[in-house]
Design an enzyme around this catalytic site. Structure first.
Site, mmCIF file in Angstrom:
data_model
loop_
_atom_site.group_PDB
_atom_site.id
_atom_site.type_symbol
_atom_site.label_atom_id
_atom_site.label_comp_id
_atom_site.label_asym_id
_atom_site.label_seq_id
_atom_site.Cartn_x
_atom_site.Cartn_y
_atom_site.Cartn_z
ATOM 1 N N LEU A 129 0.682 -1.317 -0.182
ATOM 2 C CA LEU A 129 0.072 -0.086 -0.082
ATOM 3 C C LEU A 129 0.899 1.243 -0.304
ATOM 4 O O LEU A 129 0.356 2.381 0.067
ATOM 5 C CB LEU A 129 -1.020 0.193 1.293
ATOM 6 C CG LEU A 129 -2.029 -1.286 1.226
ATOM 7 C CD1 LEU A 129 -2.603 -1.194 2.704
ATOM 8 C CD2 LEU A 129 -3.041 -0.921 0.228
ATOM 9 N N ARG A 130 2.184 1.210 -0.039
ATOM 10 C CA ARG A 130 3.065 2.153 0.002
ATOM 11 C C ARG A 130 2.691 3.307 -1.198
ATOM 12 O O ARG A 130 2.843 4.588 -1.057
ATOM 13 C CB ARG A 130 4.299 1.741 -0.012
ATOM 14 C CG ARG A 130 5.476 2.790 0.367
ATOM 15 C CD ARG A 130 7.042 2.540 0.398
ATOM 16 N NE ARG A 130 6.957 1.975 1.655
ATOM 17 C CZ ARG A 130 7.687 0.845 1.958
ATOM 18 N NH1 ARG A 130 8.553 0.409 1.000
ATOM 19 N NH2 ARG A 130 7.635 0.376 3.169
#
Length: 290
Positions: A264-265
Site C-alpha cells: 500500500l506504499r
C-alpha cells in the site's frame, strides 16, 4: 525531476526520490542546488543530532532527559541540512563512532555523531546510489525504515533519531539498484539527454555565462530563487490544511491496484504527493489534475 524534489521538501514524509538517467544530464547539479532553497528549522543549540526542541520523536536521548528534568533548552535557527554520503564512506563515518580526541585528552568515552546524525531532519544524498556497498545499503535500510540509528562501540550504546529524506541518483548502465533499497524511495524520476538543439544551446549558453561570472549569474536569478524559496515555506505552512476527497482517494487506490503495485506504499505516497502539490500551488483542495 525538479517537481519531485520540491514536493519532498514540502512534505518529507513522501519518502524521498531516486533519479536515474544518462551521464551529464544535471542530476547531481540539480539535487545539490536544493541546498539554496531549504528553509530554516528550530534545533537545540549544541546538539549534534539536530534535535527538535519539542517533538520527542526527533530528539536525541540526552535532550529528552534534559527536557524531562525541566531544563531550559537553548534554541537556534539552522538551515535544513543536506548531507552527502560518499560511496567510499566507512560504517563508522556513516553511523558514528568513539570520539578519539576526547578519549585521549580527557580520558572519557564520548560519541562522535556520523552522517546519519547530521542528516536528521534533513536530506541525505547518495550519488551513484546503485554502486553503494551492500553493508552501507543495509545501514540505510535500517535507518530509513525505523527512523532511528543505534550504535554500539567500546561499551557505549547510543540511539538517536535519523529521520531524513533519502535522495539518490545514478546511471542504470553502471548497475542495478537493490530492490530493497529501491522500495525505500517514494518517487522515481527517469532523466534522458535533451535532443532539442535549441534547448541544448540554451543549456550551453547558461553554463558559459555562469563560468564567465558566477556572481553576476547568481544575481540574475536571485529574485526568482527567493520567490521559489518563499513558495516552499508557504506550501509547508498550508499543507496541514489541504484536504483530499474520498472519491479521489478511491481513484488513486484503483490506479495502484490496476498497476499491480505490491503493498500500500504506492497509495500512501500518491496521496501525500497530491496534497503537497496542491499546497505548492497554493490550494487547500486536491483535484484530479494533482
Amino acid at each position: 525531476m525538479k517537481l519531485a524534489l520540491l514536493l519532498n521538501i514540502v512534505d518529507p514524509k513522501i519518502g524521498g526520490v531516486i533519479i536515474m538517467g544518462d551521464r551529464g544530464t544535471g542530476k547531481s547539479t540539480t539535487i545539490r542546488a536544493l541546498a539554496e532553497l531549504l528553509p530554516e528549522i528550530d534545533v537545540v543549540a549544541g546538539d549534534g543530532f539536530n534535535s527538535h526542541p519539542n517533538d520527542p520523536e526527533l530528539m536525541s536521548e540526552s535532550i529528552k532527559q534534559l527536557k524531562q528534568k525541566g531544563t531550559q533548552l537553548s534554541i537556534v535557527k539552522r538551515k535544513v541540512p543536506m548531507i552527502d554520503l560518499p560511496l567510499g564512506a566507512t560504517e563508522d563515518r556513516v553511523c558514528g563512532t568513539i570520539d578519539i580526541e576526547k578519549a585521549l585528552t580527557e580520558g572519557i568515552k564520548a560519541f562522535e555523531p556520523g552522517l546519519l546524525a547530521q542528516a536528521n531532519r534533513g536530506i541525505l544524498y547518495v550519488d551513484e546510489v546503485n554502486l553503494l556497498d551492500d553493508h552501507l545499503v543495509d545501514i540505510l535500510l535500517d535507518a530509513s525504515a525505523s527512523g532511528w540509528n543505534t550504535v554500539e562501540r567500546e561499551g557505549i550504546s547510543i540511539r538517536h533519531p535519523a529521520r531524513f529524506v533519502l535522495v539518490g541518483s545514478g546511471n542504470p548502465e553502471e548497475g542495478e539498484l537493490r530492490p530493497q533499497l529501491l522500495d525505500r524511495f517514494g518517487m522515481h524520476a527517469d532523466i534522458h539527454t535533451v535532443k532539442d538543439p535549441v534547448l541544448r544551446v540554451q543549456v550551453v549558453e547558461e553554463r558559459t555565462a555562469f563560468d564567465r561570472s558566477p556572481n553576476s549569474f547568481l544575481e540574475k536569478y536571485a529574485s526568482e530563487q527567493e520567490n521559489l524559496k518563499q513558495r516552499i515555506i508557504n506550501a509547508q505552512t498550508l499543507l496541514p490544511e489541504v484536504e483530499i476527497d474520498y472519491d479521489i482517494k478511491v481513484k488513486i487506490s484503483k490506479v495502484c491496484s490496476e498497476l499491480e503495485i505490491d503493498g500500500l506504499r504506492g497509495d500512501i505516497v500518491t496521496n501525500r504527493a497530491a496534497k503537497a502539490l496542491s499546497a505548492f500551488e497554493g490550494r487547500t483542495k486536491v483535484t484530479n489534475q494533482d
